[in-house]
Motif scaffolding. Structure first.
Motif, PDB file in Angstrom:
ATOM      1  N   THR A  32      65.360 -32.458-109.459  1.00 16.23           N
ATOM      2  CA  THR A  32      64.590 -31.430-108.749  1.00 16.23           C
ATOM      3  C   THR A  32      63.296 -32.012-108.184  1.00 16.23           C
ATOM      4  N   LEU A  33      62.636 -32.896-108.953  1.00 11.54           N
ATOM      5  CA  LEU A  33      61.405 -33.520-108.468  1.00 11.54           C
ATOM      6  C   LEU A  33      61.666 -34.326-107.202  1.00 11.54           C
ATOM      7  N   ALA A  34      62.770 -35.095-107.192  1.00 11.69           N
ATOM      8  CA  ALA A  34      63.103 -35.895-106.006  1.00 11.69           C
ATOM      9  C   ALA A  34      63.404 -34.984-104.809  1.00 11.69           C
ATOM     10  N   CYS A  35      64.243 -33.963-105.027  1.00  9.56           N
ATOM     11  CA  CYS A  35      64.584 -33.050-103.929  1.00  9.56           C
ATOM     12  C   CYS A  35      63.357 -32.270-103.466  1.00  9.56           C
ATOM     13  N   ALA A  36      62.503 -31.870-104.427  1.00 10.44           N
ATOM     14  CA  ALA A  36      61.293 -31.122-104.078  1.00 10.44           C
ATOM     15  C   ALA A  36      60.319 -31.989-103.283  1.00 10.44           C
ATOM     16  N   THR A  37      60.218 -33.275-103.637  1.00 12.98           N
ATOM     17  CA  THR A  37      59.368 -34.193-102.862  1.00 12.98           C
ATOM     18  C   THR A  37      59.874 -34.302-101.433  1.00 12.98           C
ATOM     19  N   ASP A  38      61.194 -34.368-101.299  1.00 13.10           N
ATOM     20  CA  ASP A  38      61.794 -34.431 -99.963  1.00 13.10           C
ATOM     21  C   ASP A  38      61.442 -33.182 -99.155  1.00 13.10           C
ATOM     22  N   MET A  39      61.535 -32.015 -99.801  1.00 13.05           N
ATOM     23  CA  MET A  39      61.217 -30.771 -99.097  1.00 13.05           C
ATOM     24  C   MET A  39      59.708 -30.616 -98.855  1.00 13.05           C
ATOM     25  N   THR A  40      58.892 -31.167 -99.759  1.00 11.72           N
ATOM     26  CA  THR A  40      57.437 -31.151 -99.535  1.00 11.72           C
ATOM     27  C   THR A  40      57.086 -31.988 -98.313  1.00 11.72           C
ATOM     28  N   LEU A  41      57.738 -33.136 -98.185  1.00 12.69           N
ATOM     29  CA  LEU A  41      57.551 -33.987 -97.001  1.00 12.69           C
ATOM     30  C   LEU A  41      57.980 -33.243 -95.741  1.00 12.69           C
ATOM     31  N   PHE A  42      59.091 -32.515 -95.829  1.00 19.78           N
ATOM     32  CA  PHE A  42      59.575 -31.714 -94.703  1.00 19.78           C
ATOM     33  C   PHE A  42      58.508 -30.702 -94.274  1.00 19.78           C
ATOM     34  N   GLY A  43      57.918 -29.986 -95.257  1.00 18.41           N
ATOM     35  CA  GLY A  43      56.888 -28.998 -94.945  1.00 18.41           C
ATOM     36  C   GLY A  43      55.639 -29.638 -94.373  1.00 18.41           C
ATOM     37  N   TYR A  44      55.228 -30.747 -94.965  1.00 16.45           N
ATOM     38  CA  TYR A  44      54.039 -31.450 -94.479  1.00 16.45           C
ATOM     39  C   TYR A  44      54.261 -31.926 -93.047  1.00 16.45           C
ATOM     40  N   ASP A  45      55.444 -32.477 -92.806  1.00 21.92           N
ATOM     41  CA  ASP A  45      55.752 -33.024 -91.485  1.00 21.92           C
ATOM     42  C   ASP A  45      55.778 -31.933 -90.422  1.00 21.92           C
ATOM     43  N   GLN A  46      56.236 -30.734 -90.815  1.00 21.88           N
ATOM     44  CA  GLN A  46      56.251 -29.622 -89.857  1.00 21.88           C
ATOM     45  C   GLN A  46      54.844 -29.117 -89.554  1.00 21.88           C
ATOM     46  N   GLY A  47      53.997 -29.065 -90.590  1.00 30.70           N
ATOM     47  CA  GLY A  47      52.681 -28.466 -90.407  1.00 30.70           C
ATOM     48  C   GLY A  47      51.637 -29.383 -89.819  1.00 30.70           C
ATOM     49  N   VAL A  48      51.789 -30.692 -90.040  1.00 27.90           N
ATOM     50  CA  VAL A  48      50.709 -31.618 -89.686  1.00 27.90           C
ATOM     51  C   VAL A  48      50.435 -31.663 -88.187  1.00 27.90           C
ATOM     52  N   PHE A  49      51.446 -31.452 -87.369  1.00 28.22           N
ATOM     53  CA  PHE A  49      51.263 -31.606 -85.923  1.00 28.22           C
ATOM     54  C   PHE A  49      50.493 -30.440 -85.305  1.00 28.22           C
ATOM     55  N   SER A  50      50.398 -29.308 -86.048  1.00 28.90           N
ATOM     56  CA  SER A  50      49.641 -28.168 -85.502  1.00 28.90           C
ATOM     57  C   SER A  50      48.162 -28.514 -85.344  1.00 28.90           C
ATOM     58  N   GLY A  51      47.656 -29.396 -86.230  1.00 28.68           N
ATOM     59  CA  GLY A  51      46.265 -29.842 -86.101  1.00 28.68           C
ATOM     60  C   GLY A  51      46.102 -30.982 -85.126  1.00 28.68           C
ATOM     61  N   VAL A  52      47.156 -31.794 -84.998  1.00 31.44           N
ATOM     62  CA  VAL A  52      47.103 -32.939 -84.079  1.00 31.44           C
ATOM     63  C   VAL A  52      46.979 -32.456 -82.636  1.00 31.44           C
ATOM     64  N   VAL A  53      47.773 -31.419 -82.266  1.00 36.60           N
ATOM     65  CA  VAL A  53      47.837 -31.003 -80.855  1.00 36.60           C
ATOM     66  C   VAL A  53      46.542 -30.365 -80.358  1.00 36.60           C
ATOM     67  N   ILE A  54      45.604 -30.032 -81.277  1.00 36.65           N
ATOM     68  CA  ILE A  54      44.316 -29.483 -80.813  1.00 36.65           C
ATOM     69  C   ILE A  54      43.164 -30.442 -81.122  1.00 36.65           C
ATOM     70  N   SER A  55      43.498 -31.697 -81.474  1.00 41.74           N
ATOM     71  CA  SER A  55      42.460 -32.715 -81.729  1.00 41.74           C
ATOM     72  C   SER A  55      42.020 -33.347 -80.410  1.00 41.74           C
ATOM     73  N   GLU A  56      40.727 -33.337 -80.159  1.00 39.74           N
ATOM     74  CA  GLU A  56      40.208 -33.843 -78.885  1.00 39.74           C
ATOM     75  C   GLU A  56      40.550 -35.321 -78.682  1.00 39.74           C
TER      76      GLU A  56
END
Length: 541
Positions: free
Chosen positions: A23-47
């Protein structure tokens, strides 16, 4: 821990502890998935990001949209890749391949200096993520016990939102740093999750169901015993193995190739197409429920464009909303077995419908030029964006990832999960591609679309989706062998959360039969030993 334990399979871990590490391995994979989806929302408004990639100005909205959404095309092709390699090399190796590709993609994103560079980086990262998201839930499902299978997959999706929330807070914090570090560091942080995956997955067990499907019975039997923390000759372990083998043999005898599937030529007893459509349908409903119109990629943009907030406040609200989202997703984990998949999907959809309806009404007033309280109306809509997050987190976040791994048969499980994941990413691409243009061109009318789609999904779930909670994966195979009705809201075995009595009785008979076979085997062995002893005593010295 003794030295000898380090030389045992899985470092001597069995039962709950072994399930914990999977579960820890699968959860880490899904945490990476969530991080990867959310991180670009801040990138696209960075000057600095916009300056480096020459994307400033409203005329570049389409290019920004393409760079953001092209990631989902990579995920789509990653799911196709999982479709082809998942059954051949196993669940573990497939996730490791996906993680390796994501590592390359993260490095490329963090080092980007041009639009083509970032497009390639987004596609590569997407391919890796598509492989992993099509495979990790299957691995978790096939190594979990029936009473906690849904809970564990939903917990993983909760940690997916932890990754999403983390990316929002990192983006908010790094906005005060600014410059290249303000957007390169959040992108590079993906590598931490990759390191954790490379450190855990190699020593964990393969799915016993995959091993049995590939005629590796001895290894599969050993893993089943380790996961249950029981001896190899325990009647429960033997009955579980025999039930899986029976389902595999039944599916092989009734197997159909993809050409026949596409033509609708199926054999009675497997309901393969129906099960594929149900699994992939959950992913389509997730995306066309509107989550990525306001969530992962664009919430700060929505708050800036529709609610007229400044960049810093938009980031802060997005980060706070992600915490509410995380709490709701964690609440969903213990409920999914008690309440069931059907009810949670319907409750989630009702909340989404209600929130989009109110957002539409409030923003319609906010965009009237002569309305005196338009600023207050716009700000009031933020509350319903947050409540939408919570409603989505309660059901439609995790169940579309869980359901395809349950509803499809073992020979079709990897393929079914891959088809569902492909559906997720292609519909995700459509939503992400049209959202910035829709907000810019339609304003408040854009949110009417998601109000309508959520209204349509409610009767579909109620009429066509069978309950999968508190059923073994083999129960669901038996359910479809009995040719259940297509419209099933009146069929109690299809809709009740409690495990149907006929499945309980069938499993009881299997365990009794396995125990009886063991007793007979033991008595034969004792009889043979007695005969040998008698011969030895009567033989001339």
């Amino acid at each position: 821990m003794s030295t000898s334990r380090w030389h045992q399979p899985y470092f001597g871990l069995k039962g709950k502890w072994l399930t914990f590490w999977i579960t820890l391995a699968c959860a880490t994979d899904m945490t990476l998935f969530g991080y990867d989806q959310g991180v670009f929302s801040g990138v696209v408004i960075s000057e600095d990001y916009l300056d480096v990639h020459k994307l400033n100005g409203p005329e570049n909205t389409s290019i920004l949209s393409i760079i953001t959404s092209i990631y989902t095309i990579g995920c789509f092709f990653g799911a196709i890749t999982a479709f082809y390699i998942g059954e051949n090399i196993g669940r573990k190796k497939t996730v490791l391949v996906g993680t390796g590709i994501m590592t390359i993609g993260a490095i490329l994103q963090a080092s980007s200096f041009s639009v083509p560079h970032m497009i390639v980086a987004r596609i590569v990262t997407g391919i890796g993520n598509g492989i992993n998201t099509a495979t990790a839930p299957v691995w978790q499902t096939e190594t979990s016990k029936v009473h906690n299978r849904g809970k564990l997959v939903m917990l993983e999706m909760g940690l997916n939102i932890f990754g999403f929330s983390l990316s929002n807070w990192v983006n908010y914090g790094m906005s005060f740093v600014g410059g290249p570090l303000g957007w390169r560091f959040p992108l590079a942080l993906q590598l931490v999750f990759c390191i954790v995956l490379f450190s855990t997955i190699p020593w964990l067990p393969e799915s016993p169901r995959w091993l049995l499907a590939h005629d590796r019975e001895t290894e599969a039997h050993s893993i089943l015993a380790d996961l249950e923390d029981k001896p190899l000759d325990d009647p429960y372990v033997i009955a579980e193995r025999d039930e899986i083998v029976y389902s595999i043999e039944y599916e092989r005898e009734n197997a159909i190739n993809w050409g026949d599937l596409l033509r609708g030529r199926t054999k009675a007893g497997t309901k393969t197409i129906r099960r594929l459509v149900l699994g992939s349908g959950t992913q389509a409903m997730q995306q066309f429920g509107g989550i990525n119109a306001i969530m992962s990629y664009y919430l700060p943009t929505v708050l800036i464009e529709s609610v007229k907030l400044d960049s810093s406040m938009a980031r802060l609200i997005a980060a706070c909303a992600s915490v509410a989202y995380l709490v709701a997703s964690l609440i969903a984990a213990p409920l999914v077995e008690k309440v069931g998949r059907r009810v949670m999907m319907m409750v989630s959809t009702v909340i989404q419908l209600f929130c989009f309806l109110l957002v539409t009404i409030l923003l319609s007033f906010a965009e009237k030029p002569d309305f005196l309280h338009k600023v207050e109306m716009a700000k009031a809509s933020v509350v319903w964006f947050v409540i939408y997050y919570m409603g989505f987190g309660l059901g439609m976040l995790g169940i579309p990832w869980l359901y395809p791994t349950e509803i499809n048969s073992l020979p079709m499980r990897t393929k079914g999960a891959a088809v569902a994941t492909m559906t997720n990413w292609i519909t995700n691409f459509i939503v992400v591609e049209v959202t910035p243009i829709g907000i810019q061109k339609l304003g408040w009318k854009f949110y009417i679309i998601w109000t309508i789609t959520n209204t349509l999904f409610l009767p579909i779930i109620w009429l066509f989706y069978p309950e999968t909670a508190n059923r073994t994966l083999e129960d669901l195979d038996a359910f479809y062998r009995d040719n259940p009705p297509l419209i099933l809201h009146k069929d109690r075995d299809s809709t009740q959360v409690r495990r149907p009595e006929r499945f309980i009785q069938a499993q009881g008979r299997d365990i009794e039969e396995a125990a009886e076979n063991l007793r007979r085997r033991g008595s034969i062995l004792v009889h043979d030993v007695s005969d040998e002893g008698e011969k030895s005593l009567n033989s001339p010295k």
